[in-house]
Design a protein around this motif. Structure first.
Motif, PDB file in Angstrom:
ATOM      1  N   LEU A  29      -5.841  -5.238   8.719  1.00 19.92           N
ATOM      2  CA  LEU A  29      -4.433  -4.450   8.001  1.00 19.92           C
ATOM      3  C   LEU A  29      -4.422  -4.776   6.799  1.00 19.92           C
ATOM      4  O   LEU A  29      -3.835  -3.781   6.012  1.00 19.92           O
ATOM      5  CB  LEU A  29      -3.423  -4.634   8.940  1.00 19.92           C
ATOM      6  CG  LEU A  29      -3.383  -4.005  10.338  1.00 19.92           C
ATOM      7  CD1 LEU A  29      -2.093  -4.611  11.129  1.00 19.92           C
ATOM      8  CD2 LEU A  29      -3.195  -2.567  10.166  1.00 19.92           C
ATOM      9  N   ASP A  30      -4.754  -5.885   6.283  1.00 19.34           N
ATOM     10  CA  ASP A  30      -4.392  -6.190   4.976  1.00 19.34           C
ATOM     11  C   ASP A  30      -5.502  -5.793   4.098  1.00 19.34           C
ATOM     12  O   ASP A  30      -5.347  -6.436   2.650  1.00 19.34           O
ATOM     13  CB  ASP A  30      -3.724  -7.598   4.818  1.00 19.34           C
ATOM     14  CG  ASP A  30      -2.387  -7.844   5.256  1.00 19.34           C
ATOM     15  OD1 ASP A  30      -1.721  -6.696   5.677  1.00 19.34           O
ATOM     16  OD2 ASP A  30      -2.153  -9.020   5.720  1.00 19.34           O
ATOM     17  N   ARG A  31      -6.455  -5.364   4.322  1.00 21.75           N
ATOM     18  CA  ARG A  31      -7.723  -5.142   3.467  1.00 21.75           C
ATOM     19  C   ARG A  31      -7.494  -4.147   2.472  1.00 21.75           C
ATOM     20  O   ARG A  31      -8.505  -3.432   1.841  1.00 21.75           O
ATOM     21  CB  ARG A  31      -8.751  -4.988   4.277  1.00 21.75           C
ATOM     22  CG  ARG A  31      -9.726  -6.278   5.009  1.00 21.75           C
ATOM     23  CD  ARG A  31     -10.887  -5.796   5.192  1.00 21.75           C
ATOM     24  NE  ARG A  31     -11.272  -6.923   6.600  1.00 21.75           N
ATOM     25  CZ  ARG A  31     -11.645  -6.843   7.438  1.00 21.75           C
ATOM     26  NH1 ARG A  31     -11.676  -5.675   8.082  1.00 21.75           N
ATOM     27  NH2 ARG A  31     -11.734  -7.440   8.389  1.00 21.75           N
ATOM     28  N   GLY A  32      -6.425  -3.472   2.457  1.00 21.26           N
ATOM     29  CA  GLY A  32      -6.242  -2.434   1.341  1.00 21.26           C
ATOM     30  C   GLY A  32      -6.556  -1.071   2.016  1.00 21.26           C
ATOM     31  O   GLY A  32      -6.767  -0.157   1.149  1.00 21.26           O
ATOM     32  N   GLY A  33      -6.495  -1.004   3.398  1.00 20.42           N
ATOM     33  CA  GLY A  33      -6.716   0.515   3.959  1.00 20.42           C
ATOM     34  C   GLY A  33      -5.606   1.160   4.115  1.00 20.42           C
ATOM     35  O   GLY A  33      -5.704   2.368   4.423  1.00 20.42           O
ATOM     36  N   THR A  34      -4.480   0.904   3.406  1.00 11.72           N
ATOM     37  CA  THR A  34      -3.300   1.713   3.809  1.00 11.72           C
ATOM     38  C   THR A  34      -3.398   3.041   2.908  1.00 11.72           C
ATOM     39  O   THR A  34      -2.969   4.102   3.618  1.00 11.72           O
ATOM     40  CB  THR A  34      -2.050   0.987   3.300  1.00 11.72           C
ATOM     41  OG1 THR A  34      -1.931  -0.569   4.021  1.00 11.72           O
ATOM     42  CG2 THR A  34      -0.710   1.523   3.698  1.00 11.72           C
ATOM     43  N   VAL A  35      -3.793   2.904   1.796  1.00 11.91           N
ATOM     44  CA  VAL A  35      -3.584   4.291   1.015  1.00 11.91           C
ATOM     45  C   VAL A  35      -4.704   5.176   1.537  1.00 11.91           C
ATOM     46  O   VAL A  35      -4.610   6.331   1.659  1.00 11.91           O
ATOM     47  CB  VAL A  35      -3.943   3.913  -0.417  1.00 11.91           C
ATOM     48  CG1 VAL A  35      -4.128   5.280  -1.376  1.00 11.91           C
ATOM     49  CG2 VAL A  35      -2.777   3.192  -1.036  1.00 11.91           C
ATOM     50  N   PRO A  36      -6.022   4.706   1.593  1.00 15.44           N
ATOM     51  CA  PRO A  36      -7.093   5.570   2.274  1.00 15.44           C
ATOM     52  C   PRO A  36      -6.646   6.332   3.718  1.00 15.44           C
ATOM     53  O   PRO A  36      -7.031   7.155   3.808  1.00 15.44           O
ATOM     54  CB  PRO A  36      -8.356   4.893   2.502  1.00 15.44           C
ATOM     55  CG  PRO A  36      -8.098   3.626   1.441  1.00 15.44           C
ATOM     56  CD  PRO A  36      -6.633   3.340   1.406  1.00 15.44           C
ATOM     57  N   ALA A  37      -5.943   5.237   4.393  1.00 11.21           N
ATOM     58  CA  ALA A  37      -5.488   5.643   5.911  1.00 11.21           C
ATOM     59  C   ALA A  37      -4.590   6.959   5.649  1.00 11.21           C
ATOM     60  O   ALA A  37      -4.715   7.985   6.316  1.00 11.21           O
ATOM     61  CB  ALA A  37      -5.009   4.582   6.633  1.00 11.21           C
ATOM     62  N   LEU A  38      -3.575   6.754   4.826  1.00  7.79           N
ATOM     63  CA  LEU A  38      -2.489   7.710   4.565  1.00  7.79           C
ATOM     64  C   LEU A  38      -3.137   9.039   4.136  1.00  7.79           C
ATOM     65  O   LEU A  38      -2.797  10.138   4.397  1.00  7.79           O
ATOM     66  CB  LEU A  38      -1.462   7.240   3.585  1.00  7.79           C
ATOM     67  CG  LEU A  38      -0.454   6.314   4.106  1.00  7.79           C
ATOM     68  CD1 LEU A  38       0.302   5.699   3.212  1.00  7.79           C
ATOM     69  CD2 LEU A  38       0.457   6.810   5.441  1.00  7.79           C
ATOM     70  N   ALA A  39      -4.129   8.817   2.988  1.00  9.86           N
ATOM     71  CA  ALA A  39      -4.698   9.974   2.587  1.00  9.86           C
ATOM     72  C   ALA A  39      -5.555  10.869   3.984  1.00  9.86           C
ATOM     73  O   ALA A  39      -5.431  11.918   3.706  1.00  9.86           O
ATOM     74  CB  ALA A  39      -5.785   9.528   1.476  1.00  9.86           C
ATOM     75  N   ALA A  40      -6.062   9.963   4.339  1.00  9.29           N
ATOM     76  CA  ALA A  40      -6.871  10.712   5.887  1.00  9.29           C
ATOM     77  C   ALA A  40      -6.029  11.225   6.582  1.00  9.29           C
ATOM     78  O   ALA A  40      -6.235  12.518   7.063  1.00  9.29           O
ATOM     79  CB  ALA A  40      -7.673   9.731   6.697  1.00  9.29           C
ATOM     80  N   LEU A  41      -5.176  10.785   6.804  1.00  3.92           N
ATOM     81  CA  LEU A  41      -3.902  11.525   7.893  1.00  3.92           C
ATOM     82  C   LEU A  41      -3.234  12.685   7.140  1.00  3.92           C
ATOM     83  O   LEU A  41      -3.137  13.933   7.757  1.00  3.92           O
ATOM     84  CB  LEU A  41      -2.531  10.567   8.060  1.00  3.92           C
ATOM     85  CG  LEU A  41      -3.042   9.494   8.938  1.00  3.92           C
ATOM     86  CD1 LEU A  41      -1.801   8.376   9.000  1.00  3.92           C
ATOM     87  CD2 LEU A  41      -3.300   9.850  10.249  1.00  3.92           C
ATOM     88  N   LEU A  42      -2.988  12.829   5.792  1.00  3.08           N
ATOM     89  CA  LEU A  42      -2.696  13.883   4.950  1.00  3.08           C
ATOM     90  C   LEU A  42      -3.713  14.949   4.894  1.00  3.08           C
ATOM     91  O   LEU A  42      -3.363  16.175   5.231  1.00  3.08           O
ATOM     92  CB  LEU A  42      -2.208  13.490   3.747  1.00  3.08           C
ATOM     93  CG  LEU A  42      -0.950  12.675   3.476  1.00  3.08           C
ATOM     94  CD1 LEU A  42      -0.452  12.191   1.967  1.00  3.08           C
ATOM     95  CD2 LEU A  42       0.342  13.535   3.726  1.00  3.08           C
ATOM     96  N   ARG A  43      -4.839  14.555   5.070  1.00  4.60           N
ATOM     97  CA  ARG A  43      -5.940  15.599   5.385  1.00  4.60           C
ATOM     98  C   ARG A  43      -6.099  16.348   6.674  1.00  4.60           C
ATOM     99  O   ARG A  43      -7.085  17.089   6.744  1.00  4.60           O
ATOM    100  CB  ARG A  43      -7.390  14.975   4.873  1.00  4.60           C
ATOM    101  CG  ARG A  43      -7.452  14.741   3.370  1.00  4.60           C
ATOM    102  CD  ARG A  43      -8.864  14.326   2.895  1.00  4.60           C
ATOM    103  NE  ARG A  43      -9.432  13.131   3.682  1.00  4.60           N
ATOM    104  CZ  ARG A  43      -9.333  12.036   3.309  1.00  4.60           C
ATOM    105  NH1 ARG A  43      -8.475  11.790   1.921  1.00  4.60           N
ATOM    106  NH2 ARG A  43      -9.933  11.056   3.934  1.00  4.60           N
ATOM    107  N   GLY A  44      -5.368  15.611   7.623  1.00  5.10           N
ATOM    108  CA  GLY A  44      -5.609  16.024   8.987  1.00  5.10           C
ATOM    109  C   GLY A  44      -6.459  15.384   9.693  1.00  5.10           C
ATOM    110  O   GLY A  44      -7.126  15.691  10.905  1.00  5.10           O
TER     111      GLY A  44
END
Length: 78
Positions: free
Chosen positions: A25-40
């Motif tokens: 969880l701490d590998r810095g995936g938060t921003v890419p994960a949120l971006a993916a969710l915003l793209r649907g």
């Protein structure tokens, strides 16, 4: 996902497995994960447990969430 890992109720993880999950969880995936969710697009991660089982967390976006009423009359109803 962080809350499920922190609470450790969904999977009963030992200390080493819990550490792996926190590191994933701490590998810095938060921003890419949120971006993916915003793209649907769905996102998630998995952790290999000591017994070889793979614990996996997935999140998929919901554009419209309709919450239904329970069957029968509610407060103030007929």
């Amino acid at each position: 996902m962080r809350r499920q890992v922190r609470d450790n109720k969904l999977f009963v993880l030992n200390e080493r497995e819990l550490g792996r999950a926190h590191r994933a969880l701490d590998r810095g995936g938060t921003v890419p994960a949120l971006a993916a969710l915003l793209r649907g697009e769905p996102c998630g991660f998995s952790v290999r447990l000591d017994d070889g089982t793979r614990a996996e967390w997935r999140v998929r976006p919901v554009r419209v969430l309709v919450l239904g009423c329970p069957a029968g009359p509610g407060p103030g109803g007929p």
